[in-house]
Design a protein around this motif. Structure first.
Motif, PDB file in Angstrom:
ATOM      1  N   UNK A  23       0.897  -1.159   0.000  1.00  0.00           N
ATOM      2  CA  UNK A  23       0.000   0.000   0.000  1.00  0.00           C
ATOM      3  C   UNK A  23       0.933   1.206   0.000  1.00  0.00           C
ATOM      4  N   UNK A  24       0.954   1.861  -1.139  1.00  0.00           N
ATOM      5  CA  UNK A  24       1.956   2.886  -1.397  1.00  0.00           C
ATOM      6  C   UNK A  24       1.359   4.253  -1.088  1.00  0.00           C
ATOM      7  N   UNK A  25       2.136   5.097  -0.411  1.00  0.00           N
ATOM      8  CA  UNK A  25       1.624   6.452  -0.167  1.00  0.00           C
ATOM      9  C   UNK A  25       2.717   7.498  -0.374  1.00  0.00           C
ATOM     10  N   UNK A  26       2.532   8.272  -1.421  1.00  0.00           N
ATOM     11  CA  UNK A  26       3.394   9.412  -1.677  1.00  0.00           C
ATOM     12  C   UNK A  26       2.567  10.642  -1.319  1.00  0.00           C
ATOM     13  N   UNK A  27       3.065  11.476  -0.431  1.00  0.00           N
ATOM     14  CA  UNK A  27       2.234  12.579   0.079  1.00  0.00           C
ATOM     15  C   UNK A  27       2.249  13.823  -0.813  1.00  0.00           C
ATOM     16  N   UNK A  28       2.988  13.780  -1.909  1.00  0.00           N
ATOM     17  CA  UNK A  28       3.105  14.989  -2.742  1.00  0.00           C
ATOM     18  C   UNK A  28       1.807  15.318  -3.462  1.00  0.00           C
ATOM     19  N   UNK A  29       1.588  16.580  -3.702  1.00  0.00           N
ATOM     20  CA  UNK A  29       0.441  17.043  -4.483  1.00  0.00           C
ATOM     21  C   UNK A  29       0.731  16.796  -5.969  1.00  0.00           C
ATOM     22  N   UNK A  30      -0.323  16.518  -6.737  1.00  0.00           N
ATOM     23  CA  UNK A  30      -0.103  16.295  -8.176  1.00  0.00           C
ATOM     24  C   UNK A  30       0.364  17.562  -8.901  1.00  0.00           C
ATOM     25  N   UNK A  31       0.347  18.690  -8.202  1.00  0.00           N
ATOM     26  CA  UNK A  31       0.854  19.933  -8.797  1.00  0.00           C
ATOM     27  C   UNK A  31       2.365  19.943  -8.944  1.00  0.00           C
ATOM     28  N   UNK A  32       3.051  18.968  -8.354  1.00  0.00           N
ATOM     29  CA  UNK A  32       4.516  18.899  -8.452  1.00  0.00           C
ATOM     30  C   UNK A  32       4.902  17.617  -9.189  1.00  0.00           C
ATOM     31  N   UNK A  33       6.163  17.568  -9.601  1.00  0.00           N
ATOM     32  CA  UNK A  33       6.603  16.378 -10.359  1.00  0.00           C
ATOM     33  C   UNK A  33       6.477  15.109  -9.514  1.00  0.00           C
ATOM     34  N   UNK A  34       6.705  15.205  -8.214  1.00  0.00           N
ATOM     35  CA  UNK A  34       6.626  13.996  -7.384  1.00  0.00           C
ATOM     36  C   UNK A  34       5.214  13.412  -7.436  1.00  0.00           C
ATOM     37  N   UNK A  35       4.222  14.289  -7.456  1.00  0.00           N
ATOM     38  CA  UNK A  35       2.843  13.831  -7.561  1.00  0.00           C
ATOM     39  C   UNK A  35       2.509  13.303  -8.957  1.00  0.00           C
ATOM     40  N   UNK A  36       3.232  13.746  -9.963  1.00  0.00           N
ATOM     41  CA  UNK A  36       3.037  13.173 -11.302  1.00  0.00           C
ATOM     42  C   UNK A  36       3.594  11.747 -11.332  1.00  0.00           C
ATOM     43  N   UNK A  37       4.858  11.631 -10.951  1.00  0.00           N
ATOM     44  CA  UNK A  37       5.557  10.355 -11.168  1.00  0.00           C
ATOM     45  C   UNK A  37       5.172   9.297 -10.153  1.00  0.00           C
ATOM     46  N   UNK A  38       4.887   9.726  -8.897  1.00  0.00           N
ATOM     47  CA  UNK A  38       4.648   8.718  -7.865  1.00  0.00           C
ATOM     48  C   UNK A  38       3.250   8.792  -7.254  1.00  0.00           C
ATOM     49  N   UNK A  39       2.322   9.452  -7.963  1.00  0.00           N
ATOM     50  CA  UNK A  39       0.891   9.353  -7.638  1.00  0.00           C
ATOM     51  C   UNK A  39       0.137   9.033  -8.933  1.00  0.00           C
ATOM     52  N   UNK A  40       0.266   9.928  -9.916  1.00  0.00           N
ATOM     53  CA  UNK A  40      -0.596   9.804 -11.103  1.00  0.00           C
ATOM     54  C   UNK A  40      -0.141   8.713 -12.072  1.00  0.00           C
ATOM     55  N   UNK A  41       1.160   8.435 -12.128  1.00  0.00           N
ATOM     56  CA  UNK A  41       1.629   7.475 -13.130  1.00  0.00           C
ATOM     57  C   UNK A  41       2.316   6.228 -12.565  1.00  0.00           C
TER      58      UNK A  41
END
Ligand code: PRX
Length: 656
Positions: free
Chosen positions: A305-323
């Protein structure tokens, strides 16, 4: 907060435990070295093999790297794929009922979405966008709360080949306008409001304001997700509710097959000039980077169960939430709120509640949580955790050790991941079953990433000496260009000086210790890192001089215990040097002005006034002196070239 010296004196080493290594995807240093050796031998073949293993191709590629137009590299150029297909459809048969997203709202409501449902919702929005004539290559700006719908919006764009550009919900109308304008966006996807920490942020009203600024005729559609039901201005010629638009849309949508190099998205980030840069990423290379790093660095397992706390407004939220997590078929947590609301144990509560195994956050969050409740994690059952991660800025050893002991209970390795908006995915980071960790070091490059530290003549520096961090060979997930500004791309990242036009210049200084571990020392350009957010000093200066009271401004960073760096502005007013209460009032006005112009994250912590700024005889502002003044330190540097030494005394003291 530790100093550079304390980081460099850090001697503790944490080898992987047998328990972790025996189950790890990369279970030993030898296994890591074997991958590096494979990449070293023939890096193009190495990446081609990974691309064949990891990506479902609609049309297989035959070309690997095309460097004919270097530094505008192309990878897998004649292949065709769809990123959304790779994140959703490919999982449906075997694990359609697996939970893709466990969403927790600001006030604690939990919504679980399976891969099957996520696929349906993405297809519906994709069809709805198509029904509004949004087509492959069109730019769509996404200005959304951190909810499942933000991911759906991004995936729907990817599905139809539209290029998304997500703008963080904390940016102002002016910043949003600039980005919409630069991207030439035809649509904006937003929400009526966002709620974080119990506070409402009127996203739709901000979009309206952004679109009312000058001639943004390119935007012909605004899709509004109803988050709170707040009253909004509704412009029937342009606005449409998400729920109405998707109501009758089919839940099947044939993906648009695009070439490997088709831009998946642009994401604006700060550079050393006032204008943000539209970092453009490819489809295949980017996807590949997120996938290999999920496996190598996050040691991804289907039971995670993976949890990256970054907002999708930043690259971290792109790479490790959205994709990344979706491409792996993972179950992930998405959290709408902030770590301290309604209490400072919220992160730990979420980990406990959803049995999170992999927790990825930023040092600034860790430091603020230490401050608010160093012993709080002990009150929660965190035994589900097996791996921790850190991103965005150097992590000081004290915060590392706290994270390791209090959150990971001395069981979970911490992957300190160095990368950037431009690299798309992790570039220097440990493989947790293979590499012994040193608190504060991001350890070693990923296989196939030829990171090095060089001097200003382009020569490798020996271990133990600091220099410019570069990546010598191209790699699939790297930035392709800057949107509508290829020349700036070339001169920023592949400059003739230092890099001879050949190496990727990261903009960070770094150092390798005698065992070859990388230690990141911070930016070498005029970019600040405030709470893990990248801010250009020039951007803030331009905002300040746009205020009618301001004649001149210079902005520098000052080390900050929690935020890493804070923004200090030195300002010369057009009128008289202020006195008494006036100082306080104008400082306040200017801080609020910057918040309105850029966003609250850019607000200066301090504004200091002077009749002038320290300048050389040729009129150049001596920023290094301002940095020393900001820190409250005595000036010991050579000031013989300074034209107006008397000014230093005036700028010495904070005027909050
Ligand atoms: O200075 C480095 C710092 O963040 C910069 C990149 O910022 P951005 O593009 O916003 O991406 C942040 C998330 C990937 C880098 O140039 N940085 C990022 N990660 C680390 C870091 N500094 C030290 N250690 C890290 N792990």
């Amino acid at each position: 907060m530790s100093t550079i010296e304390s980081i460099l004196n850090e001697a503790r080493v944490f080898p992987p435990s047998d328990a972790f290594a025996s189950k790890a995807n990369i279970p030993s240093f030898q296994a890591y070295e074997a991958l590096c050796a494979e990449a070293e031998q023939d890096y193009q073949k190495f990446w081609a093999n990974r691309a064949r293993e990891q990506i479902v191709w609609h049309k297989p590629f035959t070309q690997v790297l095309n460097d004919q137009k270097a530094p505008f590299f192309e990878w897998f150029g004649d292949g065709e794929l769809n990123v959304s297909y790779n994140c959703l459809d490919r999982h449906l048969e075997k694990q359609g009922d697996k939970i893709a997203i466990i969403f927790e709202s600001d006030d604690g409501e939990v919504i679980r979405t399976t891969y099957h449902d996520l696929h349906q919702r993405v297809c519906q929005l994709a069809n709805a966008l198509k029904s509004q004539n949004i087509r492959k290559g069109d730019r769509v700006v996404i200005y959304m709360p951190m909810r499942t719908e933000a991911v759906i919006a991004m995936q729907a764009c990817a599905r139809i080949g539209a290029i998304h550009s997500v703008v963080f919900g904390g940016f102002s109308a002016k910043s949003l306008h600039e980005r919409i304008h630069d991207a030439g966006a035809v649509a904006v996807i937003t929400a009526d409001e966002q709620i974080r920490g119990g506070k409402r942020n009127p996203l739709k009203a901000i979009v309206d304001e952004a679109l009312s600024k000058t001639d943004d005729i390119s935007v012909r559609l605004v899709v509004i997700y109803q988050r709170t039901g707040a009253d909004i201005e509704f412009n029937p010629a342009r606005d449409v509710w998400w729920h109405e638009l998707t109501k009758n849309a089919s839940s099947q949508c044939e993906p648009e097959w695009v070439s490997a190099e088709h831009p998946l998205f642009t994401l604006y980030t700060s550079g050393s000039t006032g204008k943000p840069k539209g970092v453009q990423h490819s489809s295949a290379g980017y996807l590949l980077g997120t996938k290999v790093s999920m496996q190598w660095v996050f040691d991804y397992k289907p039971t995670d169960v993976f949890w990256c706390t970054a907002d999708v407004g930043w690259i971290t939220g792109h790479s490790y939430v959205a994709y990344g997590p979706l491409a792996m078929g993972a179950t992930q947590v998405i959290f709408e709120g902030i770590p301290t609301y309604p209490h400072a144990g919220r992160f730990w509560e979420i980990i406990q509640k959803h049995q999170v195994t992999t927790f990825y956050t930023a040092p600034t969050a860790i430091r603020s949580l230490i401050k608010l409740g160093a012993d709080l994690p002990e009150q929660f059952e965190l035994s589900s955790l097996r791996l921790l991660g850190s991103v965005g800025e150097p992590i000081n050893p004290e915060a590392w050790i706290w994270f390791y002991e209090k959150v990971g209970r001395s069981r979970c390795p911490i992957v300190d991941t160095w990368w950037q908006t431009e690299t798309g995915s992790h570039t220097i980071a440990p493989m947790p079953g293979a590499v012994a960790l040193k608190p504060g070091s991001c350890t070693f490059p990923l296989p196939g990433i030829s990171a090095a530290v060089i001097d200003e003549t382009g020569q490798d520096v020996e271990n133990g000496k600091g220099g410019f961090l570069v990546i010598k060979k191209p790699f699939p997930s790297q930035v392709r260009t800057l949107w509508s500004d290829p020349e700036r791309f070339r001169t920023t990242y592949f400059p003739d000086e230092i890099c001879h036009g050949k190496y990727y210049l990261a903009g960070d200084s770094a150092y390798r210790d005698k065992e070859g571990y990388f230690w990141i020392m911070g930016r070498v350009d005029d970019v600040l890192n405030v709470s893990g957010h990248r801010l250009g000093t020039m951007e803030i200066e331009s905002a300040l001089v746009a205020h009618p009271l301001v004649a001149e401004a210079a902005v520098v960073g000052k080390p900050h215990e929690v935020k890493g760096e804070s923004v200090i502005a030195f300002v010369v007013l057009k009128g008289q040097y202020p006195h008494g209460k006036e100082i306080e009032q104008i400082a306040h006005t200017l801080r609020e002005w910057v918040a309105k112009e850029i966003g609250p994250i850019a607000k200066p912590d301090e504004v200091r006034f002077g009749e002038n700024l320290p300048k050389t005889r040729s009129g150049k502002i001596m920023r290094r002196l301002l940095r020393t003044l900001a820190k409250g330190e005595e000036i010991t540097q050579d000031i013989s070239t300074l034209e107006n030494p008397a000014i230093l005394e005036q700028l010495k003291y904070p005027t909050k």
